[in-house]
Design a protein around this motif. Structure first.
Motif, PDB file in Angstrom:
ATOM      1  N   THR A 161       1.026  -1.276   0.167  1.00 21.22           N
ATOM      2  CA  THR A 161      -0.041   0.074   0.101  1.00 21.22           C
ATOM      3  C   THR A 161       0.934   1.243  -0.048  1.00 21.22           C
ATOM      4  O   THR A 161       0.390   2.343  -0.114  1.00 21.22           O
ATOM      5  CB  THR A 161      -0.970   0.020   1.332  1.00 21.22           C
ATOM      6  OG1 THR A 161      -0.153  -0.067   2.348  1.00 21.22           O
ATOM      7  CG2 THR A 161      -1.962  -1.101   1.167  1.00 21.22           C
ATOM      8  N   GLY A 162       2.087   1.181   0.219  1.00 23.30           N
ATOM      9  CA  GLY A 162       2.917   2.622   0.449  1.00 23.30           C
ATOM     10  C   GLY A 162       3.976   2.547  -0.863  1.00 23.30           C
ATOM     11  O   GLY A 162       4.641   1.617  -1.380  1.00 23.30           O
ATOM     12  N   HIS A 163       4.149   3.684  -1.467  1.00 25.05           N
ATOM     13  CA  HIS A 163       4.992   4.246  -2.270  1.00 25.05           C
ATOM     14  C   HIS A 163       4.949   3.511  -3.511  1.00 25.05           C
ATOM     15  O   HIS A 163       5.973   3.179  -4.067  1.00 25.05           O
ATOM     16  CB  HIS A 163       6.449   4.157  -1.736  1.00 25.05           C
ATOM     17  CG  HIS A 163       6.593   4.869  -0.370  1.00 25.05           C
ATOM     18  ND1 HIS A 163       6.068   5.938   0.060  1.00 25.05           N
ATOM     19  CD2 HIS A 163       6.817   4.385   0.843  1.00 25.05           C
ATOM     20  CE1 HIS A 163       6.056   6.209   0.982  1.00 25.05           C
ATOM     21  NE2 HIS A 163       6.602   5.220   1.673  1.00 25.05           N
ATOM     22  N   VAL A 164       4.032   2.851  -4.037  1.00 23.17           N
ATOM     23  CA  VAL A 164       3.973   2.123  -5.061  1.00 23.17           C
ATOM     24  C   VAL A 164       4.000   2.802  -6.438  1.00 23.17           C
ATOM     25  O   VAL A 164       2.988   4.015  -6.487  1.00 23.17           O
ATOM     26  CB  VAL A 164       2.503   1.297  -5.207  1.00 23.17           C
ATOM     27  CG1 VAL A 164       2.240   0.581  -6.412  1.00 23.17           C
ATOM     28  CG2 VAL A 164       2.138   0.257  -4.084  1.00 23.17           C
ATOM     29  N   LEU A 165       4.968   2.503  -7.226  1.00 24.66           N
ATOM     30  CA  LEU A 165       4.985   3.044  -8.442  1.00 24.66           C
ATOM     31  C   LEU A 165       4.380   2.318  -9.528  1.00 24.66           C
ATOM     32  O   LEU A 165       3.833   2.925 -10.489  1.00 24.66           O
ATOM     33  CB  LEU A 165       6.666   3.322  -8.647  1.00 24.66           C
ATOM     34  CG  LEU A 165       6.904   4.124 -10.112  1.00 24.66           C
ATOM     35  CD1 LEU A 165       6.219   5.473 -10.225  1.00 24.66           C
ATOM     36  CD2 LEU A 165       8.434   4.249 -10.118  1.00 24.66           C
ATOM     37  N   SER A 166       4.625   1.178  -9.591  1.00 22.10           N
ATOM     38  CA  SER A 166       3.816   0.089 -10.586  1.00 22.10           C
ATOM     39  C   SER A 166       3.672  -1.111  -9.676  1.00 22.10           C
ATOM     40  O   SER A 166       4.346  -1.592  -8.800  1.00 22.10           O
ATOM     41  CB  SER A 166       4.733  -0.226 -11.534  1.00 22.10           C
ATOM     42  OG  SER A 166       6.195  -1.098 -11.388  1.00 22.10           O
ATOM     43  N   SER A 167       2.497  -1.727 -10.208  1.00 21.89           N
ATOM     44  CA  SER A 167       1.967  -2.955  -9.578  1.00 21.89           C
ATOM     45  C   SER A 167       2.319  -4.278 -10.401  1.00 21.89           C
ATOM     46  O   SER A 167       2.023  -4.059 -11.740  1.00 21.89           O
ATOM     47  CB  SER A 167       0.388  -2.849  -9.207  1.00 21.89           C
ATOM     48  OG  SER A 167       0.268  -1.497  -8.391  1.00 21.89           O
ATOM     49  N   ALA A 168       2.255  -5.351  -9.714  1.00 24.23           N
ATOM     50  CA  ALA A 168       2.610  -6.465 -10.480  1.00 24.23           C
ATOM     51  C   ALA A 168       1.350  -6.784 -11.465  1.00 24.23           C
ATOM     52  O   ALA A 168       1.525  -7.275 -12.387  1.00 24.23           O
ATOM     53  CB  ALA A 168       2.592  -7.771  -9.458  1.00 24.23           C
ATOM     54  N   GLY A 169       0.234  -6.612 -10.860  1.00 24.29           N
ATOM     55  CA  GLY A 169      -0.974  -6.959 -11.729  1.00 24.29           C
ATOM     56  C   GLY A 169      -1.430  -5.993 -12.775  1.00 24.29           C
ATOM     57  O   GLY A 169      -2.403  -6.169 -13.368  1.00 24.29           O
ATOM     58  N   LYS A 170      -0.679  -4.723 -12.683  1.00 25.15           N
ATOM     59  CA  LYS A 170      -1.125  -3.724 -13.690  1.00 25.15           C
ATOM     60  C   LYS A 170       0.069  -2.923 -14.265  1.00 25.15           C
ATOM     61  O   LYS A 170       0.343  -1.960 -14.105  1.00 25.15           O
ATOM     62  CB  LYS A 170      -2.035  -2.506 -12.811  1.00 25.15           C
ATOM     63  CG  LYS A 170      -3.159  -3.146 -12.488  1.00 25.15           C
ATOM     64  CD  LYS A 170      -4.126  -1.950 -11.573  1.00 25.15           C
ATOM     65  CE  LYS A 170      -5.251  -2.232 -11.244  1.00 25.15           C
ATOM     66  NZ  LYS A 170      -6.114  -1.177 -10.526  1.00 25.15           N
ATOM     67  N   ARG A 171       0.946  -3.950 -14.942  1.00 24.36           N
ATOM     68  CA  ARG A 171       2.142  -3.389 -15.437  1.00 24.36           C
ATOM     69  C   ARG A 171       1.818  -2.771 -16.883  1.00 24.36           C
ATOM     70  O   ARG A 171       0.981  -3.563 -17.674  1.00 24.36           O
ATOM     71  CB  ARG A 171       3.195  -4.811 -15.818  1.00 24.36           C
ATOM     72  CG  ARG A 171       3.667  -5.152 -14.398  1.00 24.36           C
ATOM     73  CD  ARG A 171       4.626  -6.204 -14.722  1.00 24.36           C
ATOM     74  NE  ARG A 171       5.442  -6.813 -13.661  1.00 24.36           N
ATOM     75  CZ  ARG A 171       5.889  -7.872 -13.290  1.00 24.36           C
ATOM     76  NH1 ARG A 171       6.065  -8.820 -14.389  1.00 24.36           N
ATOM     77  NH2 ARG A 171       6.374  -8.247 -12.265  1.00 24.36           N
ATOM     78  N   SER A 172       2.457  -1.660 -17.130  1.00 23.66           N
ATOM     79  CA  SER A 172       2.379  -1.047 -18.522  1.00 23.66           C
ATOM     80  C   SER A 172       3.647  -1.356 -19.079  1.00 23.66           C
ATOM     81  O   SER A 172       4.706  -2.005 -18.764  1.00 23.66           O
ATOM     82  CB  SER A 172       2.439   0.440 -18.279  1.00 23.66           C
ATOM     83  OG  SER A 172       3.398   0.918 -17.551  1.00 23.66           O
ATOM     84  N   GLN A 173       3.660  -1.334 -20.629  1.00 24.92           N
ATOM     85  CA  GLN A 173       5.105  -1.594 -21.366  1.00 24.92           C
ATOM     86  C   GLN A 173       5.348  -0.711 -22.225  1.00 24.92           C
ATOM     87  O   GLN A 173       4.511   0.462 -22.586  1.00 24.92           O
ATOM     88  CB  GLN A 173       4.573  -2.834 -22.170  1.00 24.92           C
ATOM     89  CG  GLN A 173       4.108  -4.155 -21.467  1.00 24.92           C
ATOM     90  CD  GLN A 173       5.226  -4.870 -20.596  1.00 24.92           C
ATOM     91  OE1 GLN A 173       6.542  -4.569 -21.320  1.00 24.92           O
ATOM     92  NE2 GLN A 173       5.361  -5.463 -19.697  1.00 24.92           N
ATOM     93  N   PRO A 174       6.662  -0.309 -22.450  1.00 20.01           N
ATOM     94  CA  PRO A 174       6.927   0.568 -23.509  1.00 20.01           C
ATOM     95  C   PRO A 174       6.695   0.353 -24.857  1.00 20.01           C
ATOM     96  O   PRO A 174       6.359  -0.654 -24.982  1.00 20.01           O
ATOM     97  CB  PRO A 174       8.430   0.690 -23.112  1.00 20.01           C
ATOM     98  CG  PRO A 174       8.953  -0.885 -22.696  1.00 20.01           C
ATOM     99  CD  PRO A 174       7.856  -1.214 -21.809  1.00 20.01           C
ATOM    100  N   MET A 175       6.635   1.187 -25.571  1.00 19.98           N
ATOM    101  CA  MET A 175       6.499   0.997 -26.890  1.00 19.98           C
ATOM    102  C   MET A 175       7.909   0.853 -27.584  1.00 19.98           C
ATOM    103  O   MET A 175       8.845   1.429 -27.614  1.00 19.98           O
ATOM    104  CB  MET A 175       6.161   2.497 -27.772  1.00 19.98           C
ATOM    105  CG  MET A 175       5.570   1.989 -29.165  1.00 19.98           C
ATOM    106  SD  MET A 175       4.801   3.745 -29.800  1.00 19.98           S
ATOM    107  CE  MET A 175       5.977   5.063 -29.976  1.00 19.98           C
TER     108      MET A 175
END
Length: 291
Positions: free
Chosen positions: A247-261
């Protein structure tokens, strides 16, 4: 180049300018950018300039004596708006006289100004004047103007200054803004001119020229840098690929990963039997295994 800032506050005005006009490996020159027009008890006006120094100096000289069509000078204008119109008129006179000759040598007519002060019988007013002689006025929605290298010193002013800021606090903020600019841009340099004007004084009462030996500015430079570093170090590092229950200082989540182009690999660079899509799947599985 240069950096000048002025603030219009409920309590009065703050003006701050640097004095560097050229910077290079083996040449640094200085010239003061602030000019005061003072008739104690009647009016106090300040002009700060950025841009071509020869243009700025011509404007300052003509401004002291120029009469408009109504016979007013900057010393007799009935209000600050009329005085600002005289400044704009002088800019256009210098443009008419010099712009073509400058253009013949590939030099733009480049000048910008901050003009402000108070004339007896009205409130303090502050204007920004452009190369065409037109101008805008500072109101509550925009309590300050900057000219020259404005970007480095803007963030601190945006966060700190509002119309009810006390004059000394505003002066401190202006100096921090200048220090940030000095730190990041060699085209801005000491000494500085600082003028703080309280409503209805109609004279210069608080003015300082600040060099590298000024005690207060040296304190500002060291303290501001130390405090920024302390605040920075007190901010937690980001958490990457956080687990769902984090819950603290999350920049990216394991279940909601974005990908670069990603650009596709040229066919000749794809390993045999492993097209680019398979390589990306492998990289994803490798990252999963690092958690």
């Amino acid at each position: 180049m240069t950096y000048c800032v002025a603030m219009r506050l409920d309590a009065g005005l703050v003006f701050l300018s640097d004095s560097r006009t050229n910077a290079g490996v083996d040449q640094v020159s200085t010239a003061r950018k602030m000019q005061v027009y003072e008739n104690p008890g009647d009016r106090l006006m300040v002009l700060m300039t950025a841009g071509n120094l020869s243009i700025s100096q011509s404007i300052r000289e003509l401004l002291a004596t120029h009469q408009d069509d109504a016979g007013h000078t900057i010393w007799t204008a009935p209000g600050m708006y009329e005085a600002a119109r005289i400044v704009g008129e002088v800019v256009r006179l210098v443009h008419a006289r010099d712009a073509k000759a400058l253009a013949d040598f590939g030099i733009d007519f480049n000048v910008s100004m901050i003009f402000g002060g108070q004339i007896r019988g009205e409130r303090c007013r502050l204007f920004q004047v452009y190369s065409a002689g037109n101008f805008i006025e500072s109101h509550c929605e925009a309590t300050y103007f900057q000219i020259g290298e404005a970007k480095y010193g803007k963030p601190i002013i945006d966060r700190v200054v509002n119309p009810d800021t006390p004059l000394d606090e505003a002066a401190k903020c202006a100096l921090i803004s200048m220090d940030s600019t000095l730190r990041s841009n060699i085209s801005v340099g000491l000494p500085l001119d600082l003028l703080v004007y309280a409503n209805d004084t109609l004279a210069v009462t608080q003015f300082a020229t600040i060099d590298e030996n000024n005690q207060y500015f040296r304190m500002i430079r060291s303290t501001w840098g130390q405090q920024l570093k302390t605040i920075f170090e007190g901010i937690e590092a980001p958490v990457w690929n956080a687990a769902p229950d984090t819950t603290g200082h999350v920049l990216s989540s394991a279940g909601k990963r974005s990908q670069p182009m990603r650009a596709p690999l040229p066919p000749a660079m794809e390993p045999p039997g492993q097209p680019a899509a398979q390589l990306q799947t492998f990289a994803q599985q490798f990252r999963d295994g690092q958690q």
